[in-house]
Design a protein around this motif. Sequence first.
Motif, PDB file in Angstrom:
ATOM      1  N   LEU A   1     -23.763 -26.809  21.937  1.00 52.84           N
ATOM      2  CA  LEU A   1     -24.917 -25.937  22.193  1.00 52.84           C
ATOM      3  C   LEU A   1     -24.536 -24.789  23.132  1.00 52.84           C
ATOM      4  N   VAL A   2     -23.739 -25.104  24.153  1.00 51.98           N
ATOM      5  CA  VAL A   2     -23.297 -24.045  25.076  1.00 51.98           C
ATOM      6  C   VAL A   2     -22.473 -23.000  24.341  1.00 51.98           C
ATOM      7  N   CYS A   3     -21.555 -23.474  23.484  1.00 49.64           N
ATOM      8  CA  CYS A   3     -20.723 -22.528  22.713  1.00 49.64           C
ATOM      9  C   CYS A   3     -21.584 -21.683  21.777  1.00 49.64           C
ATOM     10  N   ALA A   4     -22.569 -22.315  21.151  1.00 46.43           N
ATOM     11  CA  ALA A   4     -23.404 -21.589  20.197  1.00 46.43           C
ATOM     12  C   ALA A   4     -24.256 -20.524  20.887  1.00 46.43           C
ATOM     13  N   LEU A   5     -24.708 -20.819  22.119  1.00 42.65           N
ATOM     14  CA  LEU A   5     -25.566 -19.866  22.832  1.00 42.65           C
ATOM     15  C   LEU A   5     -24.784 -18.830  23.623  1.00 42.65           C
ATOM     16  N   ALA A   6     -23.496 -19.070  23.826  1.00 43.27           N
ATOM     17  CA  ALA A   6     -22.685 -18.138  24.628  1.00 43.27           C
ATOM     18  C   ALA A   6     -22.728 -16.713  24.074  1.00 43.27           C
ATOM     19  N   PRO A   7     -22.639 -16.496  22.746  1.00 43.25           N
ATOM     20  CA  PRO A   7     -22.715 -15.102  22.258  1.00 43.25           C
ATOM     21  C   PRO A   7     -24.011 -14.405  22.643  1.00 43.25           C
TER      22      PRO A   7
ATOM     23  N   PRO B   1     -14.918 -11.619  18.057  1.00 45.07           N
ATOM     24  CA  PRO B   1     -15.770 -11.050  19.120  1.00 45.07           C
ATOM     25  C   PRO B   1     -15.707 -11.855  20.417  1.00 45.07           C
ATOM     26  N   GLY B   2     -15.719 -13.184  20.296  1.00 38.75           N
ATOM     27  CA  GLY B   2     -15.617 -14.002  21.497  1.00 38.75           C
ATOM     28  C   GLY B   2     -14.279 -13.819  22.181  1.00 38.75           C
ATOM     29  N   ALA B   3     -13.210 -13.792  21.400  1.00 34.39           N
ATOM     30  CA  ALA B   3     -11.876 -13.604  21.982  1.00 34.39           C
ATOM     31  C   ALA B   3     -11.768 -12.236  22.648  1.00 34.39           C
TER      32      ALA B   3
ATOM     33  N   LEU C   1     -15.234 -13.915  31.013  1.00 39.60           N
ATOM     34  CA  LEU C   1     -14.048 -14.566  30.442  1.00 39.60           C
ATOM     35  C   LEU C   1     -14.403 -15.940  29.866  1.00 39.60           C
ATOM     36  N   ALA C   2     -15.110 -16.746  30.665  1.00 37.87           N
ATOM     37  CA  ALA C   2     -15.482 -18.088  30.203  1.00 37.87           C
ATOM     38  C   ALA C   2     -16.456 -18.016  29.029  1.00 37.87           C
ATOM     39  N   GLY C   3     -17.408 -17.084  29.098  1.00 36.48           N
ATOM     40  CA  GLY C   3     -18.373 -16.941  28.010  1.00 36.48           C
ATOM     41  C   GLY C   3     -17.706 -16.513  26.726  1.00 36.48           C
ATOM     42  N   GLY C   4     -16.725 -15.611  26.841  1.00 38.34           N
ATOM     43  CA  GLY C   4     -16.008 -15.182  25.642  1.00 38.34           C
ATOM     44  C   GLY C   4     -15.240 -16.331  25.012  1.00 38.34           C
ATOM     45  N   ALA C   5     -14.613 -17.157  25.849  1.00 42.78           N
ATOM     46  CA  ALA C   5     -13.883 -18.311  25.323  1.00 42.78           C
ATOM     47  C   ALA C   5     -14.838 -19.274  24.624  1.00 42.78           C
ATOM     48  N   ALA C   6     -16.009 -19.490  25.234  1.00 46.37           N
ATOM     49  CA  ALA C   6     -16.997 -20.377  24.603  1.00 46.37           C
ATOM     50  C   ALA C   6     -17.502 -19.791  23.290  1.00 46.37           C
ATOM     51  N   ALA C   7     -17.746 -18.477  23.282  1.00 45.72           N
ATOM     52  CA  ALA C   7     -18.239 -17.843  22.049  1.00 45.72           C
ATOM     53  C   ALA C   7     -17.213 -17.926  20.927  1.00 45.72           C
ATOM     54  N   ALA C   8     -15.928 -17.851  21.284  1.00 44.51           N
ATOM     55  CA  ALA C   8     -14.888 -17.939  20.256  1.00 44.51           C
ATOM     56  C   ALA C   8     -14.865 -19.321  19.608  1.00 44.51           C
TER      57      ALA C   8
END
Length: 286
Positions: A4-10, A76-78, A125-132
């Motif tokens: 869920l965190v990864c999905a909402l990070a973007p 985009p996340g990367a 940085l952390a949000g981008g990694a999660a979004a990727a």
Amino acid sequence: MSALVCALAPLVLAGVLGPAGAGKLFGRGTARQASRTALARLLRDGGRAALALRTLGAVELLLAAALLAPPVTPLPGAAAALLGAGFLGYLGYARAAAPGSSCGCTARPDTPLTWRSFARAAAVLAGGAAAALAQQPWWAAAARRPAAALCLVLAAAAALTALSADPDRRWRMPLRRLRLRITGHPLAATGGRTAVPVAATVELLERSRAWQSVSRVVRSALLDHWDDGGWRILQFAGVYGGGPAARPVLVLFAVDAGASLDTVREPAVRVSVIDADSGAPVMATA
């Protein structure tokens, strides 16, 4: 890491990068802001720094749009993670080379270099990694677990708001002014308006329109200061003009010696620019 965190990070990252990018790209004060950032020192020119800030704003806007699209690729996340890493490197340089300069990381003017700046960059940085790592669109994840998604987004928004510079100006400073109105100024018993620290006068000056109007001439930190007739005189070194006609000058600001950010918003400031060799006035304003 939670799906869920990864999905909402973007979604959260787009909310951070979008406004910041729009402010840099379309903001009327970008050029003025750029000249006061460490970027101007890095690029050795305020104009190039302004162009770099607007380009960065366009990149942030494109990234925000890509992050809101379906996650068909982790790029985009990367890219956002890479941007956060770049911010951290830039902040490290700025901290070492120009610690008194503005960050320029957000669309807001005069964003100082503090631990919040590093924390915001680390969050990107952390949000981008999660979004990727996201495996599903943010709207699909939010639809499956709306309550948890809402709590996560609100918590992220609160954390990012706390890391911004706005709390100082939007609620901490008004609260301090209110406290001074109720309890009185802590320096009142010492006798005087001249008890205002010099650092406070410099901070007030650097937020004034007079400083903004001639900051392009100033090339040094505070060199000297003295009080005279209720005014505090602040002396800086500078360069007036360009090309072969450029000449070294002294920039003198006269600020009310009893004024500070706690007492005034727009201080009365007198500015004089004099030739460093002859002492002849070059320009003066009030």
